[in-house]
Design a protein around this motif. Structure first.
Motif, mmCIF file in Angstrom:
data_model
loop_
_atom_site.group_PDB
_atom_site.id
_atom_site.type_symbol
_atom_site.label_atom_id
_atom_site.label_comp_id
_atom_site.label_asym_id
_atom_site.label_seq_id
_atom_site.Cartn_x
_atom_site.Cartn_y
_atom_site.Cartn_z
ATOM 1 N N SER A 214 -27.928 9.578 -30.652
ATOM 2 C CA SER A 214 -27.667 10.551 -29.582
ATOM 3 C C SER A 214 -27.475 11.972 -30.095
ATOM 4 O O SER A 214 -27.082 12.853 -29.329
ATOM 5 C CB SER A 214 -26.421 10.132 -28.789
ATOM 6 N N ALA A 239 -39.874 12.967 -26.406
ATOM 7 C CA ALA A 239 -39.398 11.746 -25.753
ATOM 8 C C ALA A 239 -38.506 10.959 -26.705
ATOM 9 O O ALA A 239 -38.689 10.990 -27.929
ATOM 10 C CB ALA A 239 -40.572 10.877 -25.294
ATOM 11 N N ASP A 241 -36.864 6.942 -27.014
ATOM 12 C CA ASP A 241 -36.959 5.588 -26.466
ATOM 13 C C ASP A 241 -35.726 5.285 -25.626
ATOM 14 O O ASP A 241 -34.609 5.707 -25.949
ATOM 15 C CB ASP A 241 -37.079 4.565 -27.594
ATOM 16 N N ALA A 242 -35.923 4.546 -24.533
ATOM 17 C CA ALA A 242 -34.827 4.260 -23.607
ATOM 18 C C ALA A 242 -33.810 3.298 -24.182
ATOM 19 O O ALA A 242 -32.645 3.282 -23.757
ATOM 20 C CB ALA A 242 -35.382 3.704 -22.293
ATOM 21 N N VAL A 243 -34.214 2.466 -25.157
ATOM 22 C CA VAL A 243 -33.319 1.447 -25.704
ATOM 23 C C VAL A 243 -33.327 1.524 -27.230
ATOM 24 O O VAL A 243 -34.228 2.097 -27.849
ATOM 25 C CB VAL A 243 -33.738 0.028 -25.257
ATOM 26 N N ARG A 251 -33.508 3.889 -32.924
ATOM 27 C CA ARG A 251 -34.074 4.431 -31.691
ATOM 28 C C ARG A 251 -35.314 5.246 -32.038
ATOM 29 O O ARG A 251 -35.264 6.121 -32.914
ATOM 30 C CB ARG A 251 -33.051 5.322 -30.982
#
Length: 363
Positions: A214, A239, A241-243, A251
């Motif tokens: 993050s 972008a 990644d969502a997970v 990530r």
């Protein structure tokens, strides 16, 4: 006489045994078996590493793969003979450029027939509608004429769609690879013709460990360097990644890179340097071989007063060479990094050397 002889021998044996027992009882303590003393505990010679405190963060470095912004394998959408080939090896093409054409003579003949049928259906529909308005035809007659017209229109559109499949056009502007076919060849549906890649814009893909998942956001600038060509550029995070991957606990990150001058080549590796803001969290860094895992978690052996002692630790980022220790160690602790399999709590240890030659800092 025989009985007297046996009694005499028995008496002699009893006296001898008594003498041995008395002599054993009178022996000094700790001196038996030749007077040898008990063996002393063995001291293990081990290597140590004194981890220094540092701020968590600094820089994270990894490798990324450069890929085209867009890339597609151009192929035939229908079967037929290749009658025209505009594609050239390595050519730069614009979006919509006709690159290959498959024989469509039969389809064009079918299109003429379908267009003729459509024209007749239109004329019939107009006549029936005119009669219907004058009460000269029934509603059923009008609906039948309208249905015939729609069917004729659909036939024309179907053949036009089939004709479009005989053309291979560039879906976007880019650069062609090697052309794999020649004019006159019979192509089946899906036969590859050439690779088209958008190389004036590239994407760099890499992964961040969970702890840093993050610290960057979309829009951040990332430094990339191709060491072989000595080219360094900045990209922009496009972008995340969502997970987080369950297998690697990382990530994935995608970075857009401007390559209008063609300085970078798609498919090559580049080093990525992610600048982290230093936080107030301090950590130790130790060699990875010093850490041990059990049911209670991670721990290390430290040398205190010449003896091995277990300290349970909380870890952060791990690499093949090093482990970040967030808690569990104190300043000045000497972590044991060799002879781990022989260590037990309380074992005497002697530090025969400290490791300083390798940089174990987690970047």
């Amino acid at each position: 006489m025989k009985h007297l002889l046996l009694i005499a021998l028995s008496s002699i044996l009893l006296v001898a045994c008594g003498s041995k027992d008395d002599s054993a009882k009178g022996a000094p303590a700790g001196k038996g078996n030749g007077g040898k003393k008990g063996g002393a505990q063995r001291v293990l010679n081990v290597e140590g590493y004194v981890a220094e405190l540092g701020l968590l963060g600094k820089n994270f470095q990894t490798m990324a793969t450069l890929v085209p912004k867009n890339s597609v394998s151009l192929s035939a959408a229908t079967s037929g003979r290749l009658v025209s080939l505009k594609a050239k090896d390595g050519a730069i093409v614009k979006k919509g450029t006709l690159l290959a054409k498959i024989d469509d003579s039969e389809l064009r003949a079918q299109l003429k027939q379908a267009q003729s049928n459509k024209m007749l259906a239109e004329q019939k529909e107009q006549r029936v509608r005119s009669l219907f308005e004058k009460n000269g035809a029934t509603k059923q007659d009008l609906e039948s004429a309208e249905a015939s017209l729609k069917s004729a229109q659909a036939s024309v559109e179907l053949i036009q769609a089939q004709l479009a499949k005989t053309e291979v056009r560039a879906p976007f502007s880019g650069k062609l690879g090697f052309v794999d076919v020649s004019v006159g060849a019979w192509l089946n549906s899906g036969t590859p013709i050439a690779e088209l890649s958008e190389v004036d814009r590239l994407k760099a893909k890499f992964s961040l460990p969970q702890r840093y998942a993050s610290v960057i956001k979309v829009g951040d600038k990332i430094s990339l360097k191709d060491s072989e060509r000595n080219v360094e550029k900045f990209g922009v995070v496009s972008a995340l990644d969502a997970v987080i991957s369950e297998s690697s606990r990382t990530r994935r990150v995608m970075v857009d890179v401007d390559n209008a001058k063609g300085e970078l080549i798609a498919g090559s590796f580049v080093s990525v340097n992610v600048a982290m803001e230093a936080s107030n969290v301090q950590s130790f860094t130790i060699p990875s071989e010093a850490m041990i895992l059990d049911r209670e978690g991670a721990y290390v052996f430290v040398s205190q007063g010449g003896k091995a002692k277990i300290k349970h630790i909380t870890t952060g980022l791990r690499t093949p060479m090093s482990v970040q220790v967030l808690s569990g160690l104190d300043v000045g602790d000497t972590v044991i990094v060799s002879g781990i399999v022989s260590l037990r709590p309380g074992v005497d240890v002697k530090i025969k050397g400290l490791r300083h030659s390798i940089n174990y800092e987690v970047e």
